[in-house]
Design an enzyme around this catalytic site. Structure first.
Site, mmCIF file in Angstrom:
data_model
loop_
_atom_site.group_PDB
_atom_site.id
_atom_site.type_symbol
_atom_site.label_atom_id
_atom_site.label_comp_id
_atom_site.label_asym_id
_atom_site.label_seq_id
_atom_site.Cartn_x
_atom_site.Cartn_y
_atom_site.Cartn_z
ATOM 1 N N LYS A 1 100.879 -20.401 46.850
ATOM 2 C CA LYS A 1 101.386 -20.228 48.222
ATOM 3 C C LYS A 1 100.569 -19.143 48.952
ATOM 4 O O LYS A 1 99.377 -19.035 48.727
ATOM 5 C CB LYS A 1 102.891 -19.931 48.193
ATOM 6 C CG LYS A 1 103.657 -21.007 47.395
ATOM 7 C CD LYS A 1 105.157 -20.917 47.539
ATOM 8 C CE LYS A 1 105.819 -22.006 46.696
ATOM 9 N NZ LYS A 1 107.265 -22.059 46.840
ATOM 10 N N GLY B 1 105.873 -22.285 41.422
ATOM 11 C CA GLY B 1 105.586 -21.283 42.444
ATOM 12 C C GLY B 1 105.561 -19.896 41.836
ATOM 13 O O GLY B 1 104.573 -19.484 41.220
ATOM 14 N N GLU C 1 107.743 -26.433 52.392
ATOM 15 C CA GLU C 1 107.512 -25.300 53.287
ATOM 16 C C GLU C 1 106.676 -25.729 54.488
ATOM 17 O O GLU C 1 106.838 -25.209 55.595
ATOM 18 C CB GLU C 1 106.852 -24.145 52.515
ATOM 19 C CG GLU C 1 107.885 -23.435 51.643
ATOM 20 C CD GLU C 1 107.336 -22.874 50.351
ATOM 21 O OE1 GLU C 1 106.116 -22.687 50.218
ATOM 22 O OE2 GLU C 1 108.153 -22.626 49.435
ATOM 23 N N SER D 1 111.909 -23.314 40.859
ATOM 24 C CA SER D 1 112.352 -22.297 39.892
ATOM 25 C C SER D 1 112.069 -22.674 38.438
ATOM 26 O O SER D 1 112.883 -22.423 37.549
ATOM 27 C CB SER D 1 113.838 -21.978 40.092
ATOM 28 O OG SER D 1 114.058 -21.457 41.386
ATOM 29 N N ASN E 1 101.274 -23.314 42.227
ATOM 30 C CA ASN E 1 101.122 -23.210 43.678
ATOM 31 C C ASN E 1 101.282 -21.745 44.050
ATOM 32 O O ASN E 1 102.389 -21.215 44.047
ATOM 33 C CB ASN E 1 102.194 -24.079 44.359
ATOM 34 C CG ASN E 1 102.169 -23.952 45.872
ATOM 35 O OD1 ASN E 1 101.270 -23.317 46.432
ATOM 36 N ND2 ASN E 1 103.142 -24.537 46.532
ATOM 37 N N GLU F 1 110.579 -31.848 44.496
ATOM 38 C CA GLU F 1 110.956 -30.445 44.664
ATOM 39 C C GLU F 1 112.206 -30.354 45.535
ATOM 40 O O GLU F 1 112.107 -30.385 46.766
ATOM 41 C CB GLU F 1 109.818 -29.657 45.337
ATOM 42 C CG GLU F 1 108.566 -29.561 44.506
ATOM 43 C CD GLU F 1 107.797 -28.277 44.788
ATOM 44 O OE1 GLU F 1 107.334 -27.659 43.828
ATOM 45 O OE2 GLU F 1 107.684 -27.863 45.962
ATOM 46 N N HIS G 1 104.252 -30.272 51.137
ATOM 47 C CA HIS G 1 105.202 -29.327 50.529
ATOM 48 C C HIS G 1 106.342 -29.061 51.515
ATOM 49 O O HIS G 1 106.119 -29.017 52.726
ATOM 50 C CB HIS G 1 104.471 -28.027 50.167
ATOM 51 C CG HIS G 1 105.297 -27.122 49.327
ATOM 52 N ND1 HIS G 1 106.263 -26.302 49.857
ATOM 53 C CD2 HIS G 1 105.329 -26.922 47.982
ATOM 54 C CE1 HIS G 1 106.849 -25.634 48.872
ATOM 55 N NE2 HIS G 1 106.294 -25.990 47.730
ATOM 56 N N GLY H 1 112.301 -21.149 44.819
ATOM 57 C CA GLY H 1 112.344 -19.701 45.033
ATOM 58 C C GLY H 1 113.741 -19.109 44.956
ATOM 59 O O GLY H 1 113.954 -17.959 45.321
HETATM 60 P P1 13P Z 1 109.260 -21.650 42.786
HETATM 61 O O1 13P Z 1 108.751 -22.023 41.415
HETATM 62 O O2 13P Z 1 108.928 -20.266 43.189
HETATM 63 O O3 13P Z 1 110.701 -22.000 42.936
HETATM 64 O O4 13P Z 1 108.460 -22.583 43.822
HETATM 65 C C1 13P Z 1 108.406 -23.948 43.613
HETATM 66 C C2 13P Z 1 107.440 -24.538 44.559
HETATM 67 O O5 13P Z 1 107.680 -24.627 45.747
HETATM 68 C C3 13P Z 1 106.145 -25.010 44.014
HETATM 69 O O6 13P Z 1 105.455 -25.745 44.953
#
Ligand code: 13P
Length: 252
Positions: free
Chosen positions: A11, A234, A97, A213, A9, A167, A95, A173
């Site tokens: 983003k 991510g 976010e 992560s 992803n 997630e 997601h 992150g």
């Molecule tokens: P990270 O791998 O940066 O923690 O992000 C995970 C994520 O939100 C994937 O959709």
């Protein structure tokens, strides 16, 4: 046997030109695509270029969102037929976010999910608790609420096409990965829930990714868990060597 699925992803990262560079680097780094489904989810503006770059590679293309109407007066939205026409085959829906910053709710997730299925796109539906919810022992309540709300009204035939992603928001992150045991516990809970909502076949066949992560260093121990079928990545998906190493580590 559930085939592992690793999705990157991206983003809100990568201009179209940067995306072509990353997709080309990934093509070089990921030499063996057998035994694992690999999906790249760049921003909408890079989908066409990444689609061209990925031609004949066996690496699939995913979008990060979809609107529920196919066409009409909905300024700023992107629809299923538009994604399909670009060669997109997966779409991330709900997601955290989007739930956190863009007022996404179970209801809107469900509408997007139906639109994806109607247009022949495989949905990757995200569920997960935040830190306050985990610390107040609400993890399973939240997972149940997200899963039941998001998947509401789906037939078993439709559910077969869905990929779920657990997630935990506190792991996204932050560098704070859920331990393999913590993730496995929630994945088992989701499978039991699918058994109740649909049937045992669905519970056993739907793929559930872990996200938060994920790195080349922790992917093997996460994938060693019986109910973890892949990763939604991510940060580590933005560099070809780390994403390629995750893909390699994901093969069970
Ligand atoms: P990270 O791998 O940066 O923690 O992000 C995970 C994520 O939100 C994937 O959709």
């Amino acid at each position: 046997m559930r085939k592992p699925i690793i999705a990157g992803n991206w983003k809100l990262n990568k201009t179209p030109h940067e995306a072509i560079v990353l997709a080309n680097d990934l093509k070089r780094e990921i030499v063996d695509v057998a035994g694992v489904d690999i999906v790249l989810c760049p921003p909408f503006t890079a989908l066409a270029d990444v689609a061209d770059t990925l031609t004949d590679t066996g690496i699939a293309l995913g979008a990060q969102n979809i609107f529920w109407e196919d066409a009409g007066a909905f300024t700023g939205e992107i629809s299923g037929p538009m994604l399909k026409d670009l060669g997109v085959s997966y779409v991330i829906i709900g997601h955290s976010e989007r739930r956190q910053f863009f007022n996404e709710t179970n209801e809107t997730v469900n509408k997007r999910l139906r639109a994806a299925l109607k247009n022949g796109l495989a949905p990757i539906v995200c569920v997960g608790e935040n830190l306050a919810q985990r610390e107040s022992n609400k993890t399973f309540d939240i997972i149940k609420d997200h899963s039941e709300g998001s998947l509401s009204g789906l037939s078993s035939e439709e559910m077969k096409k869905v990929v779920l992603a657990y997630e935990p928001v506190w792991a996204i992150g932050t560098g704070k990965t859920a331990t393999p045991d913590q993730a496995q516990e929630v994945h088992v809970f989701i499978r039991q829930l699918l058994g109740k909502m649909f049937n045992t076949e669905i519970a056993n066949s739907v793929r559930i990714q872990y996200g938060g992560s994920v790195t080349p260093d922790n992917v093997v121990s996460l994938m060693a868990q019986a109910d973890i079928d892949g990763a939604l990545v991510g940060g580590a998906s933005l560099k070809a060597p780390s994403f390629a190493a995750i893909v390699k580590g994901a093969k069970k």
